[in-house]
Design a protein around this motif. Structure first.
Motif, PDB file in Angstrom:
ATOM      1  N   THR A 239       0.845  -1.193   0.000  1.00  0.00           N
ATOM      2  CA  THR A 239       0.000   0.000   0.000  1.00  0.00           C
ATOM      3  C   THR A 239       0.882   1.245   0.000  1.00  0.00           C
ATOM      4  O   THR A 239       2.069   1.187   0.341  1.00  0.00           O
ATOM      5  N   SER A 240       0.304   2.377  -0.371  1.00  0.00           N
ATOM      6  CA  SER A 240       1.107   3.590  -0.554  1.00  0.00           C
ATOM      7  C   SER A 240       1.447   4.294   0.748  1.00  0.00           C
ATOM      8  O   SER A 240       2.445   5.016   0.829  1.00  0.00           O
ATOM      9  N   ARG A 241       0.604   4.147   1.772  1.00  0.00           N
ATOM     10  CA  ARG A 241       0.780   4.802   3.077  1.00  0.00           C
ATOM     11  C   ARG A 241       0.864   6.332   2.952  1.00  0.00           C
ATOM     12  O   ARG A 241       1.547   7.004   3.721  1.00  0.00           O
ATOM     13  N   LEU A 242       0.126   6.877   1.989  1.00  0.00           N
ATOM     14  CA  LEU A 242       0.140   8.322   1.775  1.00  0.00           C
ATOM     15  C   LEU A 242      -0.931   9.052   2.581  1.00  0.00           C
ATOM     16  O   LEU A 242      -1.067  10.264   2.472  1.00  0.00           O
ATOM     17  N   GLY A 243      -1.687   8.314   3.405  1.00  0.00           N
ATOM     18  CA  GLY A 243      -2.822   8.913   4.101  1.00  0.00           C
ATOM     19  C   GLY A 243      -2.473  10.155   4.898  1.00  0.00           C
ATOM     20  O   GLY A 243      -3.198  11.152   4.871  1.00  0.00           O
ATOM     21  N   VAL A 244      -1.348  10.133   5.627  1.00  0.00           N
ATOM     22  CA  VAL A 244      -0.976  11.284   6.447  1.00  0.00           C
ATOM     23  C   VAL A 244      -0.691  12.503   5.575  1.00  0.00           C
ATOM     24  O   VAL A 244      -0.964  13.652   5.961  1.00  0.00           O
ATOM     25  N   HIS A 245      -0.170  12.272   4.373  1.00  0.00           N
ATOM     26  CA  HIS A 245       0.126  13.385   3.460  1.00  0.00           C
ATOM     27  C   HIS A 245      -1.153  13.959   2.842  1.00  0.00           C
ATOM     28  O   HIS A 245      -1.265  15.171   2.666  1.00  0.00           O
ATOM     29  N   PHE A 246      -2.105  13.090   2.529  1.00  0.00           N
ATOM     30  CA  PHE A 246      -3.395  13.589   2.047  1.00  0.00           C
ATOM     31  C   PHE A 246      -4.102  14.370   3.150  1.00  0.00           C
ATOM     32  O   PHE A 246      -4.722  15.401   2.898  1.00  0.00           O
ATOM     33  N   ARG A 247      -4.009  13.860   4.378  1.00  0.00           N
ATOM     34  CA  ARG A 247      -4.694  14.504   5.499  1.00  0.00           C
ATOM     35  C   ARG A 247      -4.223  15.943   5.703  1.00  0.00           C
ATOM     36  O   ARG A 247      -5.016  16.843   5.965  1.00  0.00           O
ATOM     37  N   HIS A 248      -2.920  16.163   5.583  1.00  0.00           N
ATOM     38  CA  HIS A 248      -2.378  17.492   5.860  1.00  0.00           C
ATOM     39  C   HIS A 248      -1.964  18.245   4.595  1.00  0.00           C
ATOM     40  O   HIS A 248      -1.387  19.338   4.696  1.00  0.00           O
ATOM     41  N   GLY A 249      -2.257  17.670   3.442  1.00  0.00           N
ATOM     42  CA  GLY A 249      -2.028  18.391   2.192  1.00  0.00           C
ATOM     43  C   GLY A 249      -0.577  18.623   1.847  1.00  0.00           C
ATOM     44  O   GLY A 249      -0.242  19.584   1.155  1.00  0.00           O
ATOM     45  N   THR A 250       0.305  17.754   2.315  1.00  0.00           N
ATOM     46  CA  THR A 250       1.707  17.869   1.921  1.00  0.00           C
ATOM     47  C   THR A 250       1.928  17.320   0.510  1.00  0.00           C
ATOM     48  O   THR A 250       3.006  17.471  -0.055  1.00  0.00           O
ATOM     49  N   ILE A 251       0.896  16.684  -0.036  1.00  0.00           N
ATOM     50  CA  ILE A 251       0.884  16.288  -1.443  1.00  0.00           C
ATOM     51  C   ILE A 251      -0.452  16.709  -2.045  1.00  0.00           C
ATOM     52  O   ILE A 251      -1.411  16.985  -1.332  1.00  0.00           O
ATOM     53  N   SER A 252      -0.506  16.752  -3.366  1.00  0.00           N
ATOM     54  CA  SER A 252      -1.721  17.157  -4.071  1.00  0.00           C
ATOM     55  C   SER A 252      -2.536  15.936  -4.479  1.00  0.00           C
ATOM     56  O   SER A 252      -2.009  15.018  -5.118  1.00  0.00           O
ATOM     57  N   ILE A 253      -3.817  15.928  -4.121  1.00  0.00           N
ATOM     58  CA  ILE A 253      -4.701  14.831  -4.521  1.00  0.00           C
ATOM     59  C   ILE A 253      -4.842  14.788  -6.038  1.00  0.00           C
ATOM     60  O   ILE A 253      -4.971  13.724  -6.633  1.00  0.00           O
ATOM     61  N   ARG A 254      -4.764  15.949  -6.697  1.00  0.00           N
ATOM     62  CA  ARG A 254      -4.891  15.974  -8.157  1.00  0.00           C
ATOM     63  C   ARG A 254      -3.719  15.259  -8.824  1.00  0.00           C
ATOM     64  O   ARG A 254      -3.903  14.491  -9.768  1.00  0.00           O
ATOM     65  N   GLU A 255      -2.519  15.527  -8.309  1.00  0.00           N
ATOM     66  CA  GLU A 255      -1.332  14.892  -8.886  1.00  0.00           C
ATOM     67  C   GLU A 255      -1.379  13.382  -8.714  1.00  0.00           C
ATOM     68  O   GLU A 255      -1.083  12.625  -9.647  1.00  0.00           O
ATOM     69  N   LYS A 256      -1.782  12.901  -7.532  1.00  0.00           N
ATOM     70  CA  LYS A 256      -1.813  11.462  -7.287  1.00  0.00           C
ATOM     71  C   LYS A 256      -2.943  10.797  -8.068  1.00  0.00           C
ATOM     72  O   LYS A 256      -2.785   9.677  -8.570  1.00  0.00           O
ATOM     73  N   ALA A 257      -4.079  11.473  -8.195  1.00  0.00           N
ATOM     74  CA  ALA A 257      -5.184  10.900  -8.970  1.00  0.00           C
ATOM     75  C   ALA A 257      -4.829  10.856 -10.451  1.00  0.00           C
ATOM     76  O   ALA A 257      -5.161   9.895 -11.155  1.00  0.00           O
ATOM     77  N   ARG A 258      -4.136  11.870 -10.921  1.00  0.00           N
ATOM     78  CA  ARG A 258      -3.713  11.910 -12.327  1.00  0.00           C
ATOM     79  C   ARG A 258      -2.770  10.744 -12.615  1.00  0.00           C
ATOM     80  O   ARG A 258      -2.870  10.073 -13.651  1.00  0.00           O
ATOM     81  N   ARG A 259      -1.860  10.489 -11.684  1.00  0.00           N
ATOM     82  CA  ARG A 259      -0.908   9.394 -11.854  1.00  0.00           C
ATOM     83  C   ARG A 259      -1.623   8.046 -11.795  1.00  0.00           C
ATOM     84  O   ARG A 259      -1.365   7.145 -12.601  1.00  0.00           O
ATOM     85  N   ALA A 260      -2.523   7.897 -10.831  1.00  0.00           N
ATOM     86  CA  ALA A 260      -3.238   6.625 -10.671  1.00  0.00           C
ATOM     87  C   ALA A 260      -4.110   6.325 -11.875  1.00  0.00           C
ATOM     88  O   ALA A 260      -4.260   5.167 -12.274  1.00  0.00           O
TER      89      ALA A 260
END
Length: 451
Positions: A239-260
């Motif tokens: 699993t990616s374990r990106l949940g904490v980054h999505f929670r606090h916005g240290t990454i962009s949901i748009r960028e990860k969704a675009r990649r996925a």
């Protein structure tokens, strides 16, 4: 006369790139001063002075400040009750406008309403934008209006809307809704700051540094490509374990969704659950206090405190449950498949109120997010949206055989497993627990229907 600044208020969006509200603030002109407030109203409710989430936020805020300083500006950091902090900001800086990204949780909405009213009295405008979701509120609705309460039709409409408006990015056709915001283009509109301010320390806020081995913001292409094959096996890094980054916005949901979108639809569908549960919270805020299916409030829970304490400590005698709880207690993370199993065991086998488990997860999870945590627990207890029927009860033994057959995960977190130190029998074994849960649920729901 000194120009009145525009302020951008960072909250759940601790990054400069691809930040929707920040982009709007910068594009509108300058000077733009970014700020962050360590919210005393939230922090005072945390029980552990070494709460890893506070360390994560503090580290992320520090890194964000360094990014702004590299651009000749700064992130001004405050600590206090938001309304009091804003009263001081209005007095000191006299902002002409405040920009931010929306937060949909009940406390946040109440806070933002109060801040907006204060700013309005001071002659400043308040602008807020969608950033940590792809689609919010009324953007994904049934054909005849109203929100979806079942995931699959929500996902189908979500995907349909994603494709309804296309754009171009880096020479490729992509959904307009996944296109990044080019904040770098307008960085010149940041307020120049010659002498950066001091960032309050953890100790000054009553906290101590916690663990620092937080998951990275990037995952391999291979992991996402094979996500549908690996995600259910807790003994592997699947699993990616990106949940904490999505929670606090240290990454962009748009960028990860675009990649996925280009690699693995199963991974994309998992990201969309965030939109789904947030939409549920937006439309049905009462779920914060009780079950979505209100008849489930009639369930007469056992609520055995000794059993709950054993569940919290990972000492139930069910290997997969114990491993999951110990992983959570030690790291602030629990594998998604195991989250479902431990929640099912608590609510069905132990007949303990799902809200007890929800609150415990809220204290421990690094990636705690109210909407998703609430939705997941209500799903497990069969009282939420699109929940598993109450008569579907996880058999922890078959789950063990299917997803951790060699006990790799169990042995990693329960070192005494297989020795005399480990309980020979579970607190509540499957057959008895299942039959008791079926009887209790069936009787209570029948009575609620009659009454």
């Amino acid at each position: 006369m000194k120009a009145r600044p525009t302020i951008f208020w960072h909250r759940r969006d601790l990054r400069f790139p691809d930040n929707a509200g920040l982009y709007r603030a910068l594009k509108a002109g300058g000077p733009v001063l970014p700020i962050f407030i360590f919210d005393q109203e939230i922090l005072r409710k945390l029980e552990d002075p070494r709460d890893a989430r506070v360390t994560f936020i503090h580290r992320s805020v520090t890194e964000l400040a360094e990014a702004y300083r590299s651009m000749g500006s700064d992130l001004r950091v405050y600590y206090g009750k938001p309304l009091e902090v804003w009263a001081g900001i209005v007095k000191d800086l006299q902002p002409r406008a405040v920009y931010t990204n929306r937060d949909y949780e009940p406390y946040a909405r109440e806070r933002d309403g109060a801040v907006e009213a204060l700013l309005e009295k001071a002659g400043a405008t308040f602008h807020h934008y969608k950033d940590h979701l792809i689609f919010e509120g009324k953007e994904v609705q049934k054909n005849d209006g109203g929100p979806y309460t079942v995931y699959t039709p929500f996902w189908n409409k979500w995907r349909e809307r994603l494709k309804s408006r296309m754009s171009t990015f880096e020479g490729k056709e992509i959904s307009y809704y996944l296109k990044p915001y080019p904040n770098e283009k307008y960085a010149k509109n940041l307020l120049p700051v010659a002498k950066p301010g001091k960032i309050i320390s953890l100790q000054e806020m009553g906290f101590e540094p916690a663990r620092t081995d937080f998951p990275p913001t990037e995952v391999s292409r291979k992991l996402i490509q094979h996500y549908d094959e690996t995600r259910d096996f807790p003994g592997t890094e699947g699993t990616s374990r990106l949940g904490v980054h999505f929670r606090h916005g240290t990454i962009s949901i748009r960028e990860k969704a675009r990649r996925a979108q280009g690699l693995n639809e199963t991974y994309l569908k998992e990201l969309v659950w965030r939109d789904f549960y947030s939409n549920i919270l937006q439309h049905f805020p009462y779920v914060v206090e009780g079950p979505f299916r209100e008849e489930y409030a009639a369930i007469p829970w056992e609520n055995n405190e000794d059993h709950f304490a054993a569940w919290c400590a990972g000492r139930t005698g069910v290997p997969l449950v114990d491993a999951g709880m110990r992983q959570l207690n030690a790291t602030g993370y629990m594998h998604n498949r195991v989250r479902m199993i431990v929640a099912s065991y608590l609510t069905k086998h132990l007949l303990i109120n799902w809200q007890w488990g929800e609150h415990y997860f809220a204290k421990k999870l690094l990636d705690f997010e109210l909407a998703s945590n609430n939705g997941g627990w209500q799903w497990a207890a069969s009282c939420g949206t699109d929940a598993q029927p109450y008569f579907r009860i996880f058999n922890y033994e078959s789950q063990q055989k299917k997803f951790d057959p060699d006990f790799t995960y169990v042995k990693a977190w329960v070192p005494e497993f297989g020795t005399p130190e480990y309980p020979s029998e579970p607190l509540v074994e499957h057959k008895f627990g299942r039959e008791r849960a079926l009887e209790v649920y069936k009787k209570a729901l029948a009575e609620a229907k009659r009454g």
